[in-house]
Each structure stands twice: as C-alpha cells, then as structure tokens.
Design a protein around this motif. Structure first.
Motif, mmCIF file in Angstrom:
data_model
loop_
_atom_site.group_PDB
_atom_site.id
_atom_site.type_symbol
_atom_site.label_atom_id
_atom_site.label_comp_id
_atom_site.label_asym_id
_atom_site.label_seq_id
_atom_site.Cartn_x
_atom_site.Cartn_y
_atom_site.Cartn_z
ATOM 1 N N ARG A 105 -5.963 14.215 72.645
ATOM 2 C CA ARG A 105 -4.934 15.225 72.360
ATOM 3 C C ARG A 105 -3.598 14.758 72.897
ATOM 4 O O ARG A 105 -2.550 14.936 72.287
ATOM 5 C CB ARG A 105 -5.324 16.557 72.976
ATOM 6 C CG ARG A 105 -6.520 17.226 72.319
ATOM 7 C CD ARG A 105 -6.666 18.667 72.774
ATOM 8 N NE ARG A 105 -7.236 18.795 74.111
ATOM 9 C CZ ARG A 105 -8.540 18.800 74.377
ATOM 10 N NH1 ARG A 105 -9.413 18.664 73.394
ATOM 11 N NH2 ARG A 105 -8.973 18.945 75.627
ATOM 12 N N ASP A 108 -2.199 12.103 70.782
ATOM 13 C CA ASP A 108 -1.993 12.620 69.433
ATOM 14 C C ASP A 108 -2.356 11.577 68.372
ATOM 15 O O ASP A 108 -1.511 11.124 67.592
ATOM 16 C CB ASP A 108 -0.532 13.063 69.258
ATOM 17 C CG ASP A 108 -0.311 13.776 67.935
ATOM 18 O OD1 ASP A 108 0.757 13.549 67.314
ATOM 19 O OD2 ASP A 108 -1.203 14.531 67.509
ATOM 20 N N GLY A 127 -10.630 17.146 67.857
ATOM 21 C CA GLY A 127 -9.333 16.468 67.801
ATOM 22 C C GLY A 127 -9.334 15.180 66.988
ATOM 23 O O GLY A 127 -8.289 14.558 66.809
ATOM 24 N N THR A 187 -1.197 16.513 59.806
ATOM 25 C CA THR A 187 -1.646 16.694 61.190
ATOM 26 C C THR A 187 -2.686 15.651 61.542
ATOM 27 O O THR A 187 -3.238 14.989 60.689
ATOM 28 C CB THR A 187 -2.268 18.079 61.385
ATOM 29 O OG1 THR A 187 -3.435 18.151 60.533
ATOM 30 C CG2 THR A 187 -1.302 19.171 60.990
ATOM 31 N N SER A 188 -2.979 15.584 62.816
ATOM 32 C CA SER A 188 -3.978 14.597 63.212
ATOM 33 C C SER A 188 -5.374 15.188 63.298
ATOM 34 O O SER A 188 -6.324 14.550 63.684
ATOM 35 C CB SER A 188 -3.594 13.966 64.552
ATOM 36 O OG SER A 188 -3.212 14.970 65.440
ATOM 37 N N ALA A 189 -5.487 16.444 62.933
ATOM 38 C CA ALA A 189 -6.820 17.051 62.980
ATOM 39 C C ALA A 189 -7.598 16.739 61.711
ATOM 40 O O ALA A 189 -7.001 16.514 60.676
ATOM 41 C CB ALA A 189 -6.685 18.561 63.134
ATOM 42 N N THR B 757 3.709 17.550 71.019
ATOM 43 C CA THR B 757 2.475 17.360 70.260
ATOM 44 C C THR B 757 1.250 17.643 71.118
ATOM 45 O O THR B 757 0.243 18.158 70.646
ATOM 46 C CB THR B 757 2.379 15.918 69.729
ATOM 47 O OG1 THR B 757 2.698 15.020 70.803
ATOM 48 C CG2 THR B 757 3.348 15.695 68.589
ATOM 49 N N SER B 761 -1.574 20.253 70.114
ATOM 50 C CA SER B 761 -2.989 19.921 69.922
ATOM 51 C C SER B 761 -3.854 20.705 70.895
ATOM 52 O O SER B 761 -4.978 21.096 70.555
ATOM 53 C CB SER B 761 -3.214 18.414 70.060
ATOM 54 O OG SER B 761 -2.607 17.911 71.229
ATOM 55 N N ARG B 764 -4.179 24.205 69.557
ATOM 56 C CA ARG B 764 -5.044 24.167 68.379
ATOM 57 C C ARG B 764 -6.492 24.090 68.804
ATOM 58 O O ARG B 764 -7.383 24.740 68.242
ATOM 59 C CB ARG B 764 -4.638 22.967 67.522
ATOM 60 C CG ARG B 764 -5.271 22.919 66.151
ATOM 61 C CD ARG B 764 -5.135 21.521 65.561
ATOM 62 N NE ARG B 764 -5.857 20.566 66.379
ATOM 63 C CZ ARG B 764 -5.366 19.397 66.786
ATOM 64 N NH1 ARG B 764 -4.153 19.025 66.429
ATOM 65 N NH2 ARG B 764 -6.081 18.593 67.532
ATOM 66 N N TYR B 765 -6.752 23.287 69.821
ATOM 67 C CA TYR B 765 -8.110 23.131 70.356
ATOM 68 C C TYR B 765 -8.621 24.465 70.900
ATOM 69 O O TYR B 765 -9.755 24.875 70.634
ATOM 70 C CB TYR B 765 -8.107 22.051 71.444
ATOM 71 C CG TYR B 765 -9.415 21.899 72.177
ATOM 72 C CD1 TYR B 765 -9.544 22.252 73.526
ATOM 73 C CD2 TYR B 765 -10.554 21.410 71.523
ATOM 74 C CE1 TYR B 765 -10.741 22.110 74.192
ATOM 75 C CE2 TYR B 765 -11.755 21.274 72.182
ATOM 76 C CZ TYR B 765 -11.851 21.623 73.528
ATOM 77 O OH TYR B 765 -13.049 21.498 74.180
#
Lengths: 190, 790
Positions: A105, A108, A127, A187-189, B757, B761, B764-765
């Motif tokens: 995370r 990223d 992630g 996004t990176s997800a 970021t 993230s 989001r997690y």
C-alpha cells in the motif's frame, strides 16, 4: 508481451557456489526485457552475470550484499503495471503477508516482488499481487529449511500478467503458471 | 644479381635439355640407338653444372629424368627386339663424361634387372658402387636419387608383383641401405662446403634437399620382408650407425624424426631401448625434445587407437625406458634450460596419461622426476618455464577431471613449490575451477587438508610477507570468492565426517589474515549451520563423538565469528551472530542463543556507529528476535527491552519512530498465547506516535522542508494498528484508530503531505475489510467509526 525475470537471494559465494547449470542454460541473453532482483547476490560477479542476460537490471539491497549502494526499495512501471521491489528483511515479521501488504500500500504498486524467505510464493490480496521468486541457487535460509532453487518469469501483456515459476526439484526443472489480471489502468487495485 | 643469374642459367640449361631431348626422341622414333645415346648423353651433360642452386638444379633434374623415361622404354623395346642387354650395358659406358654415363647406366641397369638375365643383386651392387664416382654433394645426391627412383619398382616391396625369397629381400635391403648411407654422407658434406659466413644459406639449401635422403627410409619401410626381426637386427642398427657417426646436427634431427614417422609403432615399441640409446650419442645441439616428443606422441596415439597393443607397452616397460632416457638426456645436456626439460617431462606425462591412465604411480613418478630436475635449478623466475609447468600440472587435471585423483599424487604439491608466487596462485585457481566445473566433491577431512596444501598460495600470505600494493583489489576479491565458492564442495553426508571437515576448513582459513577472513569465513559459517540443522533433524546419538554435537559446532562458530569482529568486519559479524542465534533457537539451546544475541548487541553498541548501518542492523536484530521461541520470559524481556532502547536512540527521528513501532511485533507472536502481550504492543505504538508527533512539529515549524515524511509515519502507524486489530489484540480499540485517522486528516489539510496514495490505499483497504462477508473481520472494522471517506 514483455518478459520480466524476477530472481534473488542467490547468496553467492556465502551459501552457494553458483546458479544451477540447468538454470544458467535457460537464462539466455536477449530473450528477457527486464530483470528485477530482490537482492543478496552477494558479489559483483553475479551482478555482471545478470547484466549479460539483460542490461535493464533493477536490484534492491539484501542484508548480505557486498554493494551498499543498492536502494532499499524501488518502483518501476512496465506496461500497464506498477512494480515494487524490496528485499524483505526490512518488513517485520519476516514473510508476514499482512506486513507485506502494508508495504505494498505504501509503495502503491500492483505487483510487489520481495524475497528473504527463500520460498516461492505468488498470491493476490486486496492491494494487489505479491510475488516471492525464492532463491535462484537454493541457498539455505533460517526461515525455510527445505529450499529448491527457483526463479520467476513474468509475461506482462496489457492488463494481464502470467507468472511462470521455475523450480529445480530433484534435478529436474518443473514449471508452473499463475494468471493475474488487473481491472483497469487507473487504480492499483485488482 | 645472383638470383637473376640463377634464372638465366636455368633457362639456358633447360633449353639445352629440351633441345637434346627432342633429338633423342627423334632418334628413338627411328630406332637409332647410337644417336639416342649420343643425344641423351648430351642432354644429361647439362646436369654437370655447378652454377645452379639446389632448388633450380632440382627443376632441371626433373625435366631431364622425365625425358629419360622414354629412353628407358626404348631400351626395353630394344631388348625385346633381341638386342643384348649386356651389350647395351657395355655401350652406355662409352659416354664421355662420368655423370651422363652413370645416369644412362642406372637407366639401363633397371631394365637389366627386370630381364632377370643376371641376378638383380649383382646389378644393384654394381650400380650403387659405381655412383661413388660422383663425389660432388649436389650432383651425387640427385644421381643417387635417380637410382633409387628408377629401381624402386624393381624391388620386392609391399604391393609389387615381384615376390622373392629371403635372399632377394636381403639383397634389396642391402642396396637401399647402402644408397642411403652414401646419400647421407654427401648431404652432410654439403655443410662444410664454402665459406663459414654462408653457413645459414647452406643449411637452408640442405633443408630443401632433405627429402631426397629421407626417401630411402620410406622405401625401406615399404620393402617386403622387413619384419620386426629384420628391422631390429639389420635395418635400425645400420641406420642409427650412420645417423650417429655422421655427427651432423641437421641430419641427425631430421633422420631421427624420419625413423619415427616411417616405421610402424609396434616396431618402435619393441626396439625402444635401441632407439633411445642413440639419443645421448647425438650431437648436443640436436633438439632432443622434439625427437622424443614426436616418439611419445606417436606411441600415445598408438595406444589410443589399438587397445590390443596396450599390454605390449607394459611388457616392454616402455614407461621406465622413456623415463630413464629423458633422465639421461637431461643429465647429459647441462645447459638445457628449465623450460625444455619441463617440456620433456610434459610429453612423458601426456604419454603416461594416454597409455597408463590407471597407473597413478607412474604419473606420480613422472612428477617426481620433474621435481628432482627442478631441485637442481631452484625456484623458477623464467616465464616460459612457468608456463610449461602450468601445462604440466594441468595435464592430469584435464585428463582425470577429478581433483580427488590429483590429491593422491604425492609429488604434485612438490612441483607446485617451484612456481613463483603469482603462477602458484594461478595454478591454484585452475585447480579450484576444475572442482567447480566438474562438480567434484571433496568428502574427507584428509582430502580437505591435501587440497588446502595445494591452494595455500591463495589461502595465506606468502612466506610471511603481505602482498600489499602489488595485487589488484578486484583480482584479490575474485580469488578469495573462488575459495569461498570452493567451500560448498567440501562436503560429506556422514554426520561423523562432516564436523571434521568443518574443523579442518576453519583451521586453514584462519591463517588467511584480516583481508581474507571477511570473504572466506561466511561460507564456512553457513556450511556449519547447514550441518547443525541436519544434525538436529537426524536421530540423536547419545554415544556420538563429542565434537559432533550442534553445541560444539556452535561454540566453534562463536570463536570463528569473533575473529571477524576483530578484523573490523563488524556488520558482517553481527549478521553471522544473528544467523547462529537462529540455529541455536532451532536446536533449543537457549543459553547459546542468548550468548549470540549478547555478542550481537555488544557489537551493535561498540562497533556500529554509522547511522544507516545502525538502522539496518537494528532491523535485523528485531526481525531475528521476533522469531525466537527458545527464550524464557526473563531473557526475552531483557533482549526486547534492549532492542526497544536502541530503537529510541537512533539518530534520525523518523528512523526512531519506525524502529520503535517495529518493536511492537516483539510483544506479539502467533504461536502461544503467552507470547501475546497486547498492552506492551500498544505502548510501543503510542511511543512511536509521540516520536512522530515530534517530527511533525519540526516539520510544521520549518514549513515545507521534509514535511512529507511525518504524515507518512502516521499512516504507517495506522496500518500497524490495523494489523494488530486484525490479530485480535484487545487493547487496540476503535477509538485509537479513529483518533489517529482524524489526525492524519487534519495534517493533510494543512499541507501537501505526499502520502496521498498511501492514505488512499489504506482507506480503501479498510473499507474492503469492512465489507468482508465473513463476520469476524468486518466486525472488527465496524468498531471504527469513520464517517468521512475521500
């Protein structure tokens, strides 16, 4: 189609004399576009050897690396994917998936490549994807006793990456593959 | 110009030959014997010239002898028509000058033999004697060459239709031998013609002619009836007699080589002592090594190509004869340079490896002979000789591809003693390369000792002196890395033998001095750790040898790594201590493990002062300690407390913060409930947060400068809280997390944090976990009330 070789924890000459001959004969110059290395080479000769396989070489520092100038972490973009690289001795507890997820995370990145445990893993979490190519020489580790030499080849094609893992088991090279897809480029997800 | 004159004369002579040949042919065509003889004699008269160089004379000779062929046929036809040969034989002797006369005589003589009217032997004898009349070396040589050429198919040789009895064979033999002897005498005489300053020119000319002489030996080789007995009793002694007695270097060299090439290998094998016996009798300036090497090479190939011949080698004791012969040569030629004598031994060694590859004692003998020879000359400073010795020592390596075999050769290390330092090291590297390339295993402690004896040039400093500036840093590293790689081939599965191997390796490596130890000790340590883990896995042997317990080996390792610490390789030593501690942990040796940690901590406190190095070292300490299970509560507490203390004292505050929150993991281990101390975990995180607060304060004060780092710290902490929340730490409450999250939000509002970021993230997690269908996770996350989501 972009081929990325991921390998590390060779520990030459501390724990191993060299890569297995069967691996060396597979790693032919000119076939691979990038090499990402999790560290612990440990000597310049290995660095030079990897350079002959592919000039675009990315290395991060392992705790036994002779060259102290390698960075602790590195990120790079290949095609649609953002990759992160870190040896893993910095992430506590060693080999802990949740701690690695935190690092992912923080960096990223879609794919985090890490080592230190000398154990091949490739798994997907919230992630992104974490890949550990294991030890390319089968060097022993305090974390994992039963080490087979292994390395990973990633085929990045658009939003899809196929991870091929090559393992030397009882003198034979065995290959396995895992598919990962990412949802979109933004996004990176996954 | 001489060259031009040569051309001119040749042109003139050739023209004359052509013209006379034309008339001769016309006479032949009209059956005019008288004229044929007249013109042929005139033609042959051109060969009486002294003006031509051997090369040009040869051209003339070829032309003339070609023309004589038609004359020979004419003679044959004449005799068929009824002309008496004896008469013809008589007639040709009327030719005015002796040279043409003799050429004609040879021509008719050969026809005579074919007719069988008179015994061949008589004619041959006649001819070979009469040719004596021409004592001029060049002319005589070509005349006799013609004689040999024209009689060749009249001799009973292999493949010809002429059979004969033993007597005929011996006559033919005698003829050829005599012709050979006379030709050699003429050839040698050429050396002494003319002024001394033209010696080189003469030798060159002689070289051009040598095949004329050598041809006779070829003919001998082809003759019927020259079996081993005849060869041994007649042919060889006669040839050698001439070779030795002529006392001419050029001839001797060429003819010895000729003998070796022409006659069959099994002949040589059976007459080895005769052949070798001639060698010391040759002129000192003769290049004996070429002769002997040619011989040995032929015999090697012979052995390689026919397995049935191998017992013959043993039967005639070829090896000792050759060994002895070389010894004699070396003894006799005192001025022989070292490189030459080594070359001789090199060829003998190659011979031995080819022919007697199963006889290590022979190989060792050759090495021994070489040592005796070298002991006379002392250590080599001669580049050429050193190269030869390296080739000499590499030969068995390449043949056997197994260093273990080499270790059995007692004289091998003794030869190496004679190399200068650099070459000695180069040879040691070659030996190591052989092991690496062939995957050779060195499996006993004694073999380890023998091996280290061979490579000692790499292992320690030379005679007490240090290499200092002479050696290139990179080369040195490569050398020592080779030694390091080697350690992995010194290995035995037997749990009794392997500890002995470890002890021996250590003994040798420790003589290396501070420059080498950081490169050679690590592989030893890891090899030992591997052994320990295997021992642990195996059955406990209560009656086992004391030295082979994990404890004893770990004790050895303590002492070994200490040496590294003294050699100012502290960071490396610390890492190795931690590795040993893990091994001790796996063997349930609590005290030993504690000892290793103590040593690591002391190194950290006393030797590691660079801040970056401290950060890494501490991270390794924490990571290792986190995995320890062998400690009791007290010990664990002491070590953890120390580690946390170090963390708080790192130089840079962000490093402090991170190290401290990592210490939280020391209070939480997955296995075992008593290893989970929720309170202490939270204490750590709170302490880390205080440090982060301080960092943030400084950042806010110095607006903009490195302010990004601190918010990242908060986000990292947030992630850590989430980690422990998920693990079920009761002390991690929703409120704690909430307030931290709010703090992050307010800080990011104030200024650009750069941690955007990461925050995204993380959030989001968190949302993802909240939405999890399996109740447990989402339950935990429900505790956190976060109304805002970016």
């Amino acid at each position: 189609m972009v081929l990325v070789l991921a390998l590390g924890d060779l520990h030459v000459p501390h724990r191993a004399a060299d890569l297995p001959p069967k691996f060396k004969s597979m790693l032919v110059p000119g076939k691979i576009q990038h090499i990402i290395c999790t560290g612990n080479l440990c000597i310049k000769e290995i660095h030079d050897y990897l350079k002959t396989i592919c000039p675009d070489l990315h290395i991060v520092r392992g705790e036994f690396d002779e060259d102290a100038r390698y960075p602790d972490t590195k990120t790079l973009t290949i095609g649609q994917f953002k990759l992160g690289l870190c040896h893993g001795h910095q992430v506590i507890p060693w080999g802990d998936l949740d701690s690695l997820a935190m690092l992912q995370r923080q960096l990223d990145v879609d794919i985090l490549v890490t080592g230190h445990t000398h154990q091949f893993t490739a798994y997907k979490h919230e992630g992104g994807v974490v890949i550990n190519p294991g030890s390319a020489t089968g060097a022993c580790s305090s974390i994992n006793q039963d080490v087979n030499p292994s390395f990973v080849l990633m085929d990045i094609d658009g939003l899809r990456v196929v991870v091929y893992v090559y393992e030397l088991i009882d003198g034979e090279v065995k290959v396995d593959k895992i598919d990962f897809k990412k949802a979109s480029t933004s996004t990176s997800a996954p | 110009m001489i060259a031009d004159d040569d051309e001119k004369w040749l042109a003139a002579a050739t023209a004359a030959v052509k013209q006379n040949a034309f008339y001769m042919q016309r006479a032949i065509d009209s059956n005019n014997l008288k004229d044929a003889l007249k013109f042929s004699a005139q033609m042959l008269g051109e060969l009486r010239t002294s003006k031509l160089s051997p090369h040009k004379y040869y051209e003339l000779y070829i032309r003339a002898s070609d023309e004589l062929r038609s004359l020979e046929m004419f003679f044959r036809d004449e005799t068929a028509r009824g002309c008496s040969i004896a008469e013809l034989y008589e007639l040709v002797q009327h030719a005015g000058n002796i040279l043409p006369r003799l050429y004609l005589l040879c021509t008719i003589g050969s026809v005579y033999i074919k007719s069988k009217d008179v015994a061949a032997k008589d004619i041959l004898k006649d001819l070979v004697e009469m040719c004596r009349a021409v004592q001029h070396p060049l002319r005589g040589l070509f005349l006799r060459s013609y004689l040999a050429q024209v009689t060749r198919d009249k001799l009973p040789s292999i493949g010809s239709e002429l059979e004969g009895d033993t007597e005929t064979h011996m006559d033919a033999l005698e003829f050829v031998l005599q012709n050979f002897t006379e030709m050699n005498k003429l050839w040698v005489r050429m050396q002494h013609q003319g002024p001394t300053r033209e010696k080189e020119k003469r030798e060159k000319e002689r070289n051009e002619l040598r095949d004329l002489v050598g041809k006779n030996l070829h003919i001998l080789g082809q003759l019927e009836g020259v079996d081993l007995v005849v060869y041994r009793d007649t042919v060889l002694p006669r040839i050698l007699e001439q070779v030795v007695n002529c006392k001419d270097e050029l001839a001797q060299c060429y003819l010895m080589d000729c003998i070796i090439q022409v006659f069959p290998d099994d002949f040589h094998l059976q007459t080895l002592d005769v052949l070798l016996g001639a060698c010391p009798q040759l002129q000192p300036s003769v290049d004996i090594k070429t002769v002997l090497s040619g011989l040995m090479e032929r015999l090697s190939n012979y052995a390689a190509s026919s397995v049935e011949a191998l017992p013959n080698f043993l039967q005639v004791d070829a090896f000792s004869k050759l060994n002895h012969a070389i010894g004699k040569v070396v003894e006799a030629q005192v001025d022989l340079p070292a490189s030459s004598s080594v070359t001789l031994y090199l060829f003998l060694l190659k011979f031995t490896l080819h022919v007697h590859s199963d006889r290590l004692d022979y190989v060792d003998q050759v090495l021994g002979s070489c040592v005796s020879q070298l002991s006379a000359t002392g250590k080599l400073c001669d580049d050429k000789a050193s190269k030869q010795i390296v080739a000499f020592l590499s030969a068995p390596l390449e043949k056997f591809n197994d260093v273990v075999t080499i270790l059995k050769l007692t004289n091998y290390p003794r030869v190496m003693e004679y190399l200068d330092h650099d070459t000695n090291k180069a040879m040691a590297i070659i030996i190591i390369q052989s092991i690496l390339k062939n995957d050779t295993r060195i499996a006993t402690a004694d073999e380890v000792d023998a091996l280290f004896e061979l490579i000692k040039g790499l292992i320690k400093d030379f005679d007490g002196l240090t290499d200092n500036d002479e050696i290139d840093e990179e080369d040195f590293q490569e050398e020592q890395n080779s030694v390091a790689r080697l350690v992995h081939f010194l290995y035995n599965d037997d749990p009794e033998e392997m500890p002995k191997i470890i002890f021996r390796i250590r003994k040798h490596i420790l003589t290396g001095g501070p420059k080498r130890l950081p490169l050679t000790i690590p592989p030893l340590v890891f090899s030992a750790l591997k052994l320990i883990r295997r021992m642990r896995g195996g059955d406990e042997n209560p009656f086992g040898d004391d030295t082979s317990t994990p404890q004893k080996i770990l004790q050895l390792l303590t002492e070994t790594v200490e040496v590294l610490a003294d050699a100012s390789a502290s960071e490396l030593a610390l890492r190795l201590y931690l590795q040993c501690a893990q091994a001790a942990n796996d063997c349930e040796l609590e005290t030993v493990a504690y000892e290793f940690f103590t040593k690591a901590y002391l190194l950290y406190e006393e030797e590691i002062s660079d801040s970056k190095a401290q950060v890494t070292a501490l991270r390794l300490i924490i990571g290792t300690l986190q995995r320890m299970r062998v400690f009791n509560v007290e010990n664990r507490d002491i070590l953890t407390h120390k580690a946390t203390g170090y963390s708080a004292k790192l130089l840079k505050k962000p490093d402090q913060c991170r190290a401290v929150y990592e210490c939280a993991h020391l209070y939480w281990a997955e296995e075992g409930e008593n290893l989970k101390d929720g309170e202490r975990v939270v204490l750590c995180l709170k302490r880390a947060q205080k440090i982060a607060d301080a960092v943030q304060k400084m950042a806010n004060a110095s607006r903009g400068a490195s302010s990004t780092g601190s918010v990242s710290l908060y986000v990292e902490l947030l992630n850590k809280y989430l980690y422990f929340l998920e693990k079920g730490n009761p002390q991690v409450t929703g409120e704690t997390i909430q307030s931290l999250a709010e703090l992050i939000r307010s800080e990011t509002k104030k200024a650009e944090s750069g941690a955007g970021t990461f925050i995204t993230s993380t959030l989001r997690y968190m949302e993802f976990q909240r939405q999890q269908e399996d109740g447990g996770m989402s339950e935990k996350y429900q505790k956190i009330k976060m109304e805002w989501f970016e």
